[in-house]
Write a protein that holds these residues in place. Structure first.
Motif, PDB file in Angstrom:
ATOM      1  N   GLY A  71       8.634 -54.722  51.558  1.00 52.60           N
ATOM      2  CA  GLY A  71       7.988 -54.503  50.267  1.00 52.60           C
ATOM      3  C   GLY A  71       8.201 -53.122  49.693  1.00 52.60           C
ATOM      4  O   GLY A  71       8.436 -52.963  48.499  1.00 52.60           O
ATOM      5  N   LYS A  72       8.177 -52.116  50.552  1.00 53.30           N
ATOM      6  CA  LYS A  72       8.336 -50.752  50.047  1.00 53.30           C
ATOM      7  C   LYS A  72       9.804 -50.333  49.916  1.00 53.30           C
ATOM      8  O   LYS A  72      10.108 -49.369  49.223  1.00 53.30           O
ATOM      9  N   LEU A  73      10.705 -51.075  50.553  1.00 53.20           N
ATOM     10  CA  LEU A  73      12.126 -50.707  50.505  1.00 53.20           C
ATOM     11  C   LEU A  73      12.953 -51.554  49.536  1.00 53.20           C
ATOM     12  O   LEU A  73      14.022 -51.130  49.108  1.00 53.20           O
ATOM     13  N   LYS A  74      12.456 -52.726  49.184  1.00 57.52           N
ATOM     14  CA  LYS A  74      13.218 -53.631  48.329  1.00 57.52           C
ATOM     15  C   LYS A  74      13.302 -53.087  46.910  1.00 57.52           C
ATOM     16  O   LYS A  74      12.297 -52.726  46.308  1.00 57.52           O
ATOM     17  N   VAL A  75      14.538 -53.039  46.384  1.00 60.49           N
ATOM     18  CA  VAL A  75      14.755 -52.561  45.004  1.00 60.49           C
ATOM     19  C   VAL A  75      15.335 -53.648  44.112  1.00 60.49           C
ATOM     20  O   VAL A  75      15.455 -53.449  42.914  1.00 60.49           O
ATOM     21  N   GLY A  76      15.708 -54.780  44.697  1.00 60.16           N
ATOM     22  CA  GLY A  76      16.252 -55.845  43.868  1.00 60.16           C
ATOM     23  C   GLY A  76      16.905 -56.945  44.663  1.00 60.16           C
ATOM     24  O   GLY A  76      16.689 -57.085  45.857  1.00 60.16           O
ATOM     25  N   THR A  77      17.718 -57.718  43.946  1.00 60.03           N
ATOM     26  CA  THR A  77      18.439 -58.827  44.541  1.00 60.03           C
ATOM     27  C   THR A  77      19.901 -58.744  44.128  1.00 60.03           C
ATOM     28  O   THR A  77      20.254 -58.034  43.188  1.00 60.03           O
ATOM     29  N   VAL A  78      20.725 -59.493  44.832  1.00 60.79           N
ATOM     30  CA  VAL A  78      22.152 -59.545  44.507  1.00 60.79           C
ATOM     31  C   VAL A  78      22.381 -60.733  43.596  1.00 60.79           C
ATOM     32  O   VAL A  78      21.907 -61.841  43.868  1.00 60.79           O
ATOM     33  N   ALA A  79      23.085 -60.496  42.513  1.00 57.95           N
ATOM     34  CA  ALA A  79      23.431 -61.567  41.571  1.00 57.95           C
ATOM     35  C   ALA A  79      24.356 -62.557  42.264  1.00 57.95           C
ATOM     36  O   ALA A  79      25.233 -62.161  43.023  1.00 57.95           O
ATOM     37  N   GLU A  80      24.130 -63.821  41.999  1.00 53.37           N
ATOM     38  CA  GLU A  80      25.010 -64.834  42.554  1.00 53.37           C
ATOM     39  C   GLU A  80      26.385 -64.719  41.923  1.00 53.37           C
ATOM     40  O   GLU A  80      26.502 -64.442  40.727  1.00 53.37           O
ATOM     41  N   THR A  81      27.390 -64.919  42.726  1.00 60.48           N
ATOM     42  CA  THR A  81      28.755 -64.889  42.202  1.00 60.48           C
ATOM     43  C   THR A  81      29.318 -66.302  42.252  1.00 60.48           C
ATOM     44  O   THR A  81      28.923 -67.103  43.092  1.00 60.48           O
ATOM     45  N   ALA A  82      30.213 -66.555  41.366  1.00 59.59           N
ATOM     46  CA  ALA A  82      30.835 -67.877  41.311  1.00 59.59           C
ATOM     47  C   ALA A  82      31.696 -68.090  42.558  1.00 59.59           C
ATOM     48  O   ALA A  82      32.447 -67.218  42.965  1.00 59.59           O
TER      49      ALA A  82
END
Length: 84
Positions: A71-82
């Motif tokens: 929770g304290k380290l997460k800054v985002g997610t990786v966009a799915e790639t085709a």
């Protein structure tokens, strides 16, 4: 605030200047300020910085580690790639 990153954007975060980001199961974590706290040492985090460390992470950690620190380290997610 959570962002969406491309794998290429995360790959830039692997040094002192840009900080150290890792990907675990599609989530992006900023481990820059966690380096000195990591029980396995900073060297191991620096080695996987900028890339997907899911395999290495799950080899040595259980889900409780992400519950505690994620929770304290997460800054985002990786966009799915085709996938072709």
């Amino acid at each position: 605030m959570s962002q969406t990153f491309t794998a290429a954007e995360v790959a830039k975060h692997k040094d002192e200047k840009e900080g150290f980001y890792v990907i675990i199961d599609g989530n992006v974590y900023d481990v820059t300020n966690f380096l000195d706290e990591h029980p396995g040492g900073a060297k191991i985090l620096k080695r996987v910085a900028g890339r997907d460390a899911s395999k290495q992470f799950w080899k040595y950690h259980g889900g409780n580690v992400l519950e505690k620190y994620g929770g304290k380290l997460k800054v985002g997610t990786v966009a799915e790639t085709a996938k072709l």
